[in-house]
Scaffold this motif. Structure first.
Motif, PDB file in Angstrom:
ATOM      1  N   CYS A   1       2.756   2.863  18.709  1.00  0.00           N
ATOM      2  CA  CYS A   1       2.899   3.329  17.324  1.00  0.00           C
ATOM      3  C   CYS A   1       2.324   2.253  16.411  1.00  0.00           C
ATOM      4  CB  CYS A   1       4.385   3.565  17.027  1.00  0.00           C
ATOM      5  SG  CYS A   1       4.699   3.993  15.321  1.00  0.00           S
ATOM      6  N   PHE A   2       1.100   2.491  15.914  1.00  0.00           N
ATOM      7  CA  PHE A   2       0.510   1.531  14.976  1.00  0.00           C
ATOM      8  C   PHE A   2       1.258   1.683  13.656  1.00  0.00           C
ATOM      9  CE2 PHE A   2      -2.752   2.437  18.096  1.00  0.00           C
ATOM     10  CZ  PHE A   2      -3.150   1.154  18.456  1.00  0.00           C
ATOM     11  N   THR A   3       1.926   0.624  13.263  1.00  0.00           N
ATOM     12  CA  THR A   3       2.760   0.664  12.050  1.00  0.00           C
ATOM     13  C   THR A   3       2.006  -0.109  10.976  1.00  0.00           C
ATOM     14  OG1 THR A   3       4.678   0.679  13.501  1.00  0.00           O
ATOM     15  CG2 THR A   3       5.097   0.124  11.208  1.00  0.00           C
ATOM     16  N   LEU A   4       1.334   0.635  10.102  1.00  0.00           N
ATOM     17  CA  LEU A   4       0.413   0.007   9.147  1.00  0.00           C
ATOM     18  C   LEU A   4       1.080  -0.045   7.772  1.00  0.00           C
ATOM     19  CD1 LEU A   4      -2.620   2.072  10.476  1.00  0.00           C
ATOM     20  CD2 LEU A   4      -1.989  -0.278  11.101  1.00  0.00           C
ATOM     21  N   ILE A   5       1.227  -1.248   7.258  1.00  0.00           N
ATOM     22  CA  ILE A   5       1.988  -1.429   6.021  1.00  0.00           C
ATOM     23  C   ILE A   5       1.059  -1.899   4.909  1.00  0.00           C
ATOM     24  CG2 ILE A   5       3.954  -2.670   4.989  1.00  0.00           C
ATOM     25  CD1 ILE A   5       5.184  -2.758   7.719  1.00  0.00           C
ATOM     26  N   ASP A   6       1.138  -1.226   3.736  1.00  0.00           N
ATOM     27  CA  ASP A   6       0.260  -1.639   2.630  1.00  0.00           C
ATOM     28  C   ASP A   6       1.018  -2.545   1.650  1.00  0.00           C
ATOM     29  OD1 ASP A   6       1.739  -0.034   0.945  1.00  0.00           O
ATOM     30  OD2 ASP A   6       0.270   1.588   0.857  1.00  0.00           O
ATOM     31  N   ASP A   7       0.328  -2.933   0.566  1.00  0.00           N
ATOM     32  CA  ASP A   7       0.916  -3.886  -0.393  1.00  0.00           C
ATOM     33  C   ASP A   7       2.227  -3.405  -0.987  1.00  0.00           C
ATOM     34  OD1 ASP A   7      -1.329  -5.250  -0.006  1.00  0.00           O
ATOM     35  OD2 ASP A   7      -2.338  -4.600  -1.860  1.00  0.00           O
ATOM     36  N   THR A   8       2.376  -2.077  -1.126  1.00  0.00           N
ATOM     37  CA  THR A   8       3.592  -1.551  -1.755  1.00  0.00           C
ATOM     38  C   THR A   8       4.743  -1.458  -0.752  1.00  0.00           C
ATOM     39  OG1 THR A   8       3.147   0.749  -1.196  1.00  0.00           O
ATOM     40  CG2 THR A   8       2.140  -0.071  -3.231  1.00  0.00           C
ATOM     41  N   GLY A   9       4.473  -1.764   0.503  1.00  0.00           N
ATOM     42  CA  GLY A   9       5.522  -1.676   1.526  1.00  0.00           C
ATOM     43  C   GLY A   9       5.536  -0.306   2.203  1.00  0.00           C
ATOM     44  N   GLU A  10       4.650   0.603   1.751  1.00  0.00           N
ATOM     45  CA  GLU A  10       4.606   1.944   2.372  1.00  0.00           C
ATOM     46  C   GLU A  10       4.095   1.831   3.805  1.00  0.00           C
ATOM     47  OE1 GLU A  10       5.656   4.920   2.956  1.00  0.00           O
ATOM     48  OE2 GLU A  10       4.946   5.935   1.147  1.00  0.00           O
ATOM     49  N   ARG A  11       4.745   2.596   4.714  1.00  0.00           N
ATOM     50  CA  ARG A  11       4.334   2.531   6.116  1.00  0.00           C
ATOM     51  C   ARG A  11       3.568   3.783   6.507  1.00  0.00           C
ATOM     52  NH1 ARG A  11       9.978   3.037   8.176  1.00  0.00           N
ATOM     53  NH2 ARG A  11       9.733   4.463   6.456  1.00  0.00           N
ATOM     54  N   THR A  12       2.522   3.589   7.255  1.00  0.00           N
ATOM     55  CA  THR A  12       1.760   4.696   7.820  1.00  0.00           C
ATOM     56  C   THR A  12       1.814   4.517   9.331  1.00  0.00           C
ATOM     57  OG1 THR A  12       0.328   4.676   5.889  1.00  0.00           O
ATOM     58  CG2 THR A  12      -0.513   5.811   7.855  1.00  0.00           C
ATOM     59  N   PHE A  13       2.284   5.551  10.037  1.00  0.00           N
ATOM     60  CA  PHE A  13       2.370   5.437  11.492  1.00  0.00           C
ATOM     61  C   PHE A  13       1.218   6.208  12.132  1.00  0.00           C
ATOM     62  CE2 PHE A  13       7.018   5.399  10.345  1.00  0.00           C
ATOM     63  CZ  PHE A  13       7.274   4.089  10.727  1.00  0.00           C
ATOM     64  N   ALA A  14       0.512   5.551  13.058  1.00  0.00           N
ATOM     65  CA  ALA A  14      -0.508   6.253  13.844  1.00  0.00           C
ATOM     66  C   ALA A  14      -0.063   6.153  15.296  1.00  0.00           C
ATOM     67  CB  ALA A  14      -1.862   5.590  13.640  1.00  0.00           C
TER      68      ALA A  14
ATOM     69  N   ALA B   1      -8.390   1.163   2.047  1.00  0.00           N
ATOM     70  CA  ALA B   1      -9.738   1.315   2.634  1.00  0.00           C
ATOM     71  C   ALA B   1      -9.632   1.362   4.159  1.00  0.00           C
ATOM     72  CB  ALA B   1     -10.622   0.148   2.193  1.00  0.00           C
ATOM     73  N   PHE B   2      -8.735   0.563   4.696  1.00  0.00           N
ATOM     74  CA  PHE B   2      -8.538   0.539   6.143  1.00  0.00           C
ATOM     75  C   PHE B   2      -8.030   1.910   6.622  1.00  0.00           C
ATOM     76  CE2 PHE B   2      -6.313  -0.086  10.075  1.00  0.00           C
ATOM     77  CZ  PHE B   2      -6.974  -1.118  10.729  1.00  0.00           C
ATOM     78  N   LEU B   3      -7.056   2.460   5.897  1.00  0.00           N
ATOM     79  CA  LEU B   3      -6.515   3.779   6.286  1.00  0.00           C
ATOM     80  C   LEU B   3      -7.611   4.837   6.210  1.00  0.00           C
ATOM     81  CD1 LEU B   3      -3.015   3.772   4.484  1.00  0.00           C
ATOM     82  CD2 LEU B   3      -3.524   3.202   6.859  1.00  0.00           C
ATOM     83  N   ASP B   4      -8.418   4.764   5.139  1.00  0.00           N
ATOM     84  CA  ASP B   4      -9.497   5.746   4.963  1.00  0.00           C
ATOM     85  C   ASP B   4     -10.498   5.659   6.118  1.00  0.00           C
ATOM     86  OD1 ASP B   4      -8.303   6.486   2.636  1.00  0.00           O
ATOM     87  OD2 ASP B   4      -9.641   5.316   1.325  1.00  0.00           O
ATOM     88  N   GLU B   5     -10.814   4.425   6.499  1.00  0.00           N
ATOM     89  CA  GLU B   5     -11.797   4.211   7.561  1.00  0.00           C
ATOM     90  C   GLU B   5     -11.394   4.952   8.851  1.00  0.00           C
ATOM     91  OE1 GLU B   5     -12.597   0.033   8.142  1.00  0.00           O
ATOM     92  OE2 GLU B   5     -13.401   0.405  10.144  1.00  0.00           O
ATOM     93  N   PHE B   6     -10.102   4.987   9.103  1.00  0.00           N
ATOM     94  CA  PHE B   6      -9.645   5.640  10.343  1.00  0.00           C
ATOM     95  C   PHE B   6      -9.029   7.025  10.075  1.00  0.00           C
ATOM     96  CE2 PHE B   6      -9.856   1.120  11.206  1.00  0.00           C
ATOM     97  CZ  PHE B   6     -10.629   1.123  12.358  1.00  0.00           C
ATOM     98  N   GLN B   7      -9.322   7.560   8.896  1.00  0.00           N
ATOM     99  CA  GLN B   7      -8.852   8.901   8.496  1.00  0.00           C
ATOM    100  C   GLN B   7      -7.339   9.061   8.652  1.00  0.00           C
ATOM    101  OE1 GLN B   7     -11.351  11.137  11.216  1.00  0.00           O
ATOM    102  NE2 GLN B   7     -12.806   9.529  10.704  1.00  0.00           N
ATOM    103  N   LEU B   8      -6.605   8.035   8.215  1.00  0.00           N
ATOM    104  CA  LEU B   8      -5.145   8.101   8.321  1.00  0.00           C
ATOM    105  C   LEU B   8      -4.559   8.430   6.958  1.00  0.00           C
ATOM    106  CD1 LEU B   8      -4.644   4.909  10.510  1.00  0.00           C
ATOM    107  CD2 LEU B   8      -4.559   7.298  11.259  1.00  0.00           C
ATOM    108  N   LYS B   9      -3.572   9.344   6.949  1.00  0.00           N
ATOM    109  CA  LYS B   9      -2.955   9.716   5.671  1.00  0.00           C
ATOM    110  C   LYS B   9      -1.789   8.776   5.398  1.00  0.00           C
ATOM    111  CE  LYS B   9      -4.355  14.504   5.745  1.00  0.00           C
ATOM    112  NZ  LYS B   9      -4.451  14.799   7.193  1.00  0.00           N
ATOM    113  N   ARG B  10      -1.834   8.153   4.231  1.00  0.00           N
ATOM    114  CA  ARG B  10      -0.847   7.152   3.853  1.00  0.00           C
ATOM    115  C   ARG B  10       0.576   7.733   3.872  1.00  0.00           C
ATOM    116  NH1 ARG B  10       1.242   5.672  -1.152  1.00  0.00           N
ATOM    117  NH2 ARG B  10       1.910   3.500  -1.264  1.00  0.00           N
ATOM    118  N   GLY B  11       1.507   6.979   4.449  1.00  0.00           N
ATOM    119  CA  GLY B  11       2.910   7.387   4.433  1.00  0.00           C
ATOM    120  C   GLY B  11       3.294   8.333   5.551  1.00  0.00           C
TER     121      GLY B  11
END
Ligand SMILES: Nc1ncnc2c1ncn2[C@@H]1O[C@H](COP(=O)(O)OP(=O)(O)OP(=O)(O)O)[C@@H](O)[C@H]1O
Ligand SMILES: O=c1[nH]cnc2c1ncn2[C@@H]1O[C@H](CO)[C@@H](O)[C@H]1O
Length: 433
Positions: free
Chosen positions: A152-165, A53-63
């Motif tokens: 580099c915002f390094t956003l990590i979800d429960d599965t350990g996947e990283r999304t960099f913004a 939900a956090f990624l969606d809020e900022f229109q970030l594509k996971r991974g």
């Protein structure tokens, strides 16, 4: 902590008992030192645990690693601070991490090229970057800019996947004229990443990188490319394959990036395909460990003592005990491959996989650079009758690389805080005797 260790009485004697000739001989300034250099978008990682939900809020594509504008940056930053989500802020950048880890592992010099804010306040991101970088990384060639480095915002979800913004700041304003030709041409390797080709508008990072690559190619300095993220490669795999074939000597990728550029999902086949373009390939495969592929001259090939492994290329590890050579140095080049599982099967608890691949590459570069160092200082050694690219066999290098990445998995940061132990605690004393 490293323990003080045991002392023996016989090692304590008056200084005049030292042989002046021997001490001269050992003086390290008589040895010739080499270094590697690399170019990066200078960034600080701001790491936080978030959900979809956090990624969606900022229109970030996971991974993905994606560049964000100042509006999204400000909103994202405010939100992370408001909800106290930031876990740590630390120097980052894929090449910055690799050079730092190289310098820690090799206890030797590397040179980082990129930009740095000319006015630095204590506690600022630029300050943090400098503080978190090994003193063995030479920062004297950074180009000053009138503004901030990247974040580099390094956003990590429960599965350990990283999304960099990425909030770019002025990270992409390295100019071609800031690349020192002699520095690049005298180095043992030039390290670049695919991210450096992602520029827009008046940003000059891509031209600066191409300038450095041209200098390196002219002087026969190996160009090492790390692919960074599959999404970048997927946009135009043919362009990337041509780029690699034309300019690159060593290719580092993970299995997803390998699939994006070669079309093969099997990391062994991806490494084999990439060997059509370059001299040496490193393909990390997460929990499966890593694959490497390279060339050796027929007359220097060495058979493994390990069981021959099945795979898409049967008995692919047959010559893994050979040291790698550039294809152009071989009269009858043969392809060789190796695979190593993670060190100790991987840690019981992984703290963070961020930068595990960068660290594996740092270890490979350490081996390559050790070969140059040895050749410079002991040119007549029998070791150099074979004009090899690496100091060790492919099998040894991939074990070393997995050992190094293990260290990143058990800590929070992608940057090593110390070198590897000379003797592994996990191995019995008898192993070392
Ligand atoms: N889940 C895991 N279990 C055991 N070892 C792992 C795991 N994930 C990674 N490793 C180790 O780390 C090495 C590199 O991992 P990986 O393939 O994830 O790199 P990467 O995706 O390029 O990482 P990064 O881009 O963050 O640097 C592997 O070769 C392996 O030794
Ligand atoms: O666009 C980019 N340019 C440079 N480095 C990046 C970019 N995106 C992510 N990372 C870096 O990759 C490291 C893990 O491999 C992270 O530390 C992050 O800083």
């Amino acid at each position: 902590m490293k323990f003080p260790g045991r002392r023996r009485h016989k090692h304590y004697f008056p200084v005049e008992d030292k042989d002046p000739l021997i001490s001269q001989f050992h003086s390290s300034d008589r040895l010739t030192h080499n270094y590697i250099c690399g170019i990066d978008q200078i960034v600080v990682d701001i790491e936080a645990k978030v959900d979809q939900a956090f990624l969606d809020e900022f229109q970030l594509k996971r991974g993905m690693s994606q560049v964000i504008d100042s509006t999204i940056t400000n909103a994202l930053y405010d939100r992370l601070k408001r909800d106290k989500l930031v876990e740590y802020e630390f120097a980052g950048g894929t090449i910055g991490n690799t050079l730092h880890n190289y310098s820690v592992l090799a206890d030797d010099r590397s040179v980082l090229l990129g930009v740095m804010s000319e006015n630095i306040n204590i506690g600022s991101y630029a300050y943090r970057f400098l503080c978190n970088t090994s003193s063995r990384v030479d920062l004297n060639y950074l180009q000053p800019v009138d503004g901030p480095i990247g974040r580099c915002f390094t956003l990590i979800d429960d599965t350990g996947e990283r999304t960099f913004a990425i909030s770019a700041g002025l990270m992409n304003y390295l100019r071609p004229e800031s690349i020192d030709k002699a520095l690049v041409q005298n180095s043992s390797a030039l390290l670049i990443s695919a991210y450096l080709m992602r520029t827009q508008g008046d940003e000059t990072m891509t031209e600066a990188t191409m300038q450095a690559v041209q200098y390196a190619n002219e002087a026969g300095v190996p160009v090492v490319l790390t692919l960074g993220t599959k999404f970048l490669i997927e946009q135009d795999p043919t362009w990337w394959a041509e780029f690699v074939e034309k300019y690159v000597d060593i290719l580092a990728m993970n299995e997803e990036e390998g699939e994006a550029i070669t079309g093969f999902s099997d990391p062994l086949l991806a490494a084999d395909k990439a060997l059509d373009w370059v001299d040496l390939v490193i393909c990390t495969a997460g929990a499966r460990g890593m694959f490497m592929a390279g060339y050796v001259e027929e007359s220097f090939k060495r058979e493994t003592e390990h069981p021959l492994l099945p795979g898409a290329i049967s008995e692919f590890n047959r010559y893994e005990y050979s040291r790698a050579m550039r294809k152009s140095e071989c009269e009858n080049p043969i392809r060789m491959y190796t695979h190593s599982a993670p060190y100790m099967g991987g840690p019981d608890a992984i703290k963070n996989t961020n930068g595990a691949g960068d660290c594996a590459l740092a270890a490979v570069l350490h081996d390559l650079s050790a070969n140059v160092y040895h050749k410079l200082n002991v040119p007549n050694s029998a070791k150099h009758e074979q004009n090899a690219f690496t100091y060790s066999s492919l099998a040894q290098i991939s074990k070393y690389a997995n050992r190094a990445s293990y260290e990143v998995l058990v800590q929070h940061s992608p940057r090593l805080s110390r070198g590897l132990p000379e003797r592994e605690d996990s191995l019995e004393q008898a192993y070392w005797d």
